[in-house]
Design an enzyme around this catalytic site. Structure first.
Site, PDB file in Angstrom:
ATOM      1  CG  PHE A 154       0.226  47.205  27.051  1.00 28.71           C
ATOM      2  CD1 PHE A 154      -0.867  46.722  27.533  1.00 28.71           C
ATOM      3  CD2 PHE A 154       1.426  47.025  27.620  1.00 28.71           C
ATOM      4  CE1 PHE A 154      -0.981  46.008  28.717  1.00 28.71           C
ATOM      5  CE2 PHE A 154       1.252  46.104  28.714  1.00 28.71           C
ATOM      6  CZ  PHE A 154       0.126  45.469  29.274  1.00 28.71           C
ATOM      7  CG  ASP A 241       6.668  52.132  28.114  1.00 31.74           C
ATOM      8  OD1 ASP A 241       7.664  51.347  28.277  1.00 31.74           O
ATOM      9  OD2 ASP A 241       5.533  51.714  28.534  1.00 31.74           O
ATOM     10  CE  LYS A 282       7.286  43.484  29.391  1.00 31.68           C
ATOM     11  NZ  LYS A 282       6.281  44.313  28.709  1.00 31.68           N
TER      12      LYS A 282
HETATM   13  C1  LIG Z   1       5.112  44.973  29.557  1.00 33.28           C
HETATM   14  C2  LIG Z   1       5.057  46.392  29.356  1.00 33.28           C
HETATM   15  C3  LIG Z   1       4.658  47.279  30.655  1.00 33.28           C
HETATM   16  C4  LIG Z   1       4.197  46.652  31.799  1.00 33.28           C
HETATM   17  O1  LIG Z   1       5.318  45.971  32.421  1.00 33.28           O
HETATM   18  P1  LIG Z   1       5.022  45.129  33.558  1.00 33.28           P
HETATM   19  O2  LIG Z   1       6.226  44.630  34.021  1.00 33.28           O
HETATM   20  O3  LIG Z   1       4.130  43.914  33.007  1.00 33.28           O
HETATM   21  O4  LIG Z   1       4.205  45.771  34.455  1.00 33.28           O
HETATM   22  C5  LIG Z   1       4.548  48.656  30.049  1.00 33.28           C
HETATM   23  N1  LIG Z   1       4.991  49.107  28.982  1.00 33.28           N
HETATM   24  C6  LIG Z   1       5.223  48.318  28.042  1.00 33.28           C
HETATM   25  C7  LIG Z   1       5.513  49.118  26.524  1.00 33.28           C
HETATM   26  C8  LIG Z   1       5.195  47.241  28.024  1.00 33.28           C
HETATM   27  O5  LIG Z   1       5.548  46.448  26.951  1.00 33.28           O
END
Ligand SMILES: *Cc1c(COP(=O)(O)O)cnc(C)c1O
Length: 434
Positions: A154, A241, A282
């Site tokens: 994701f 990520d 985040k």
């Molecule tokens: C939440 C998340 C995203 C996307 O972030 P948004 O601010 O919702 O666009 C990408 N990668 C990971 C691992 C995430 O948990």
């Protein structure tokens, strides 16, 4: 009716949760399926609904509020900066951005930072940097670059990112899809090595150190170090990520720090799989404001030149001020250390429960990013029903894929609060015991 005569409803007019739910249902796109909790206030680990019922927040906005709701220092920084100057556009400089970039690059030990807003934008940025690096530095023929991604990933919701998702809901009928990605099973270093050997023109590998959305899928301890060394051996950018796993969530500053004892300030130690490209979002803002970033060293970041990438809001003074304070709070309040200690406690308490019950098959995770797997079929509603019952009992959590419930409280939680939550969770699970 013209806009001139439009009467605005006031937020104070919302007297019940149901009324708020009805408004969203009628006027909002139905792109989420929330639990029926309507929150109006947050403080630390707690949130309150419209009826003034108090809950523990065990989702933390998908780990955006690691520092706790409405952290006074972060709110203060935002308030101060937004009263001074909030947005300048990158057509001019502002007096906060450079200070933030210096602080954040020293904090994470990279040469440069590229500021964006949402997580998905930061992932897109990393993909663009990676491709450009491939053509200009690695010498891959133009348009031939491939990026390795992992099954059940994701990384966000944009058109390119969902192109390499294998979640039907996220993908279906959003094509045509962006080409240039090769999907490899997660936690399978041999499969990765095979792909790296058999394909030319691989530019990078994009990976979550723990797959949060997939259900807090935690790989073997040696998997991420292997990914790192395979990337290095094949001259491929290792892109982590850490939007969900980063910034103290897993009991270290970054999940790529592994299980080392740096207690959150890992500095090129043996277990540290240093990424070539680090993606943050985040909790970079503590949940106060959308702030994301890509960090890399000069050798990689230099491929981006003026006019080649940007964002109207990226690097604005409020975002910069908020992010600096959010990172300071993580350090000052030793949130990585707290997440590590209380995460161990949480899993050991739940393992005790699992020994004597059959409703949960296992608990997994690292630090305060954990999940339980419910003992029922993937398509059953048991996980959802348990979350509804948890809500009744004063704790908010949400199922992720299938019958998995993620537990990720703000990292400012205390031991007493955590034990209170363990009690709520185990008592609730007992109601579902077969
Ligand atoms: C939440 C998340 C995203 C996307 O972030 P948004 O601010 O919702 O666009 C990408 N990668 C990971 C691992 C995430 O948990």
């Amino acid at each position: 009716m013209s806009v001139d005569t439009l009467d605005k409803m006031n937020v104070e007019d919302v007297k019940s949760s149901q009324q708020a739910i009805d408004l969203e249902d009628k006027y909002g796109a139905h792109n989420y399926h929330p639990l029926p909790a309507v929150l109006k206030k947050g403080e630390g680990v707690y949130v309150w609904d419209v009826e003034d019922k108090k809950y523990y927040d065990f989702l933390s906005a998908y780990s955006a509020v690691n520092q706790g709701h409405c952290h006074p220092r972060i709110v203060d920084a935002m308030h101060k900066q937004s009263q001074t100057i909030s947005l300048t556009s990158r057509a001019f400089h502002n007096n906060v951005l450079g200070v933030y970039e210096k602080y954040a690059t020293e904090y994470f030990k990279f040469d440069k930072l590229l500021p964006m807003n949402s997580g998905a934008e930061a992932v897109e940025t990393a993909i663009k940097i990676c491709r450009k690096w491939a053509y200009e530095e690695k010498g891959i023929p133009e348009t031939e670059a491939k990026i390795i991604v992992f099954e059940n990933n994701f990384h966000g919701r944009t058109t390119t990112i969902i192109s390499f998702s294998n979640d039907e809901g996220a993908r279906k009928n959003f094509g045509p899809y962006t080409p240039g990605f090769i999907k490899v099973p997660y936690n399978d270093a041999e499969a990765l090595e095979k792909v790296l050997k058999e394909n030319k023109n691989i530019a990078g590998a994009l990976i979550e150190p723990i797959q949060g959305e997939a259900g807090v899928f935690t790989p073997d301890d040696d998997f991420i170090p292997k990914v790192k060394s395979l990337c290095k051996a094949h001259n491929v950018l290792f892109m982590a990520d850490e939007i969900q796993t980063g910034i103290a969530r897993t009991g270290a500053l970054l999940a790529v720090c592994g299980k080392c004892d740096c207690q959150g300030h890992c500095e090129r130690q043996a277990t540290y799989s240093r990424p070539d490209v680090l993606i943050l979002g985040k909790a970079l803002s503590g949940g106060a404001y959308p702030v994301s970033a890509v960090l890399a060293d000069d050798a990689v970041m230099k491929v981006i030149q003026p006019g080649q990438h940007g964002s109207t809001f990226g690097g604005n003074p409020v975002a910069a001020a908020v992010a600096m304070e959010a990172l300071e709070v993580v350090k000052d309040e030793k949130l990585a250390q707290n997440a590590r200690r209380l995460g161990d406690l949480f899993r050991s308490e739940l393992n005790k429960f699992i020994e004597n019950h059959n409703i949960v098959t296992l608990v997994r995770g690292r630090g305060l990013l954990n999940a339980i797997v419910i003992n029922d079929s993937e398509d059953s509603s048991t996980a959802w029903d348990i979350c509804v019952a948890l809500k009744e009992n004063g704790l908010l959590a949400k199922p992720t894929h299938g019958n998995i419930i993620r537990f990720a409280p703000p990292l400012v939680i205390t031991e007493d609060q955590l034990m209170d939550c363990v009690h709520i969770i185990t008592k609730t699970l007992e109601q579902f015991e077969k």
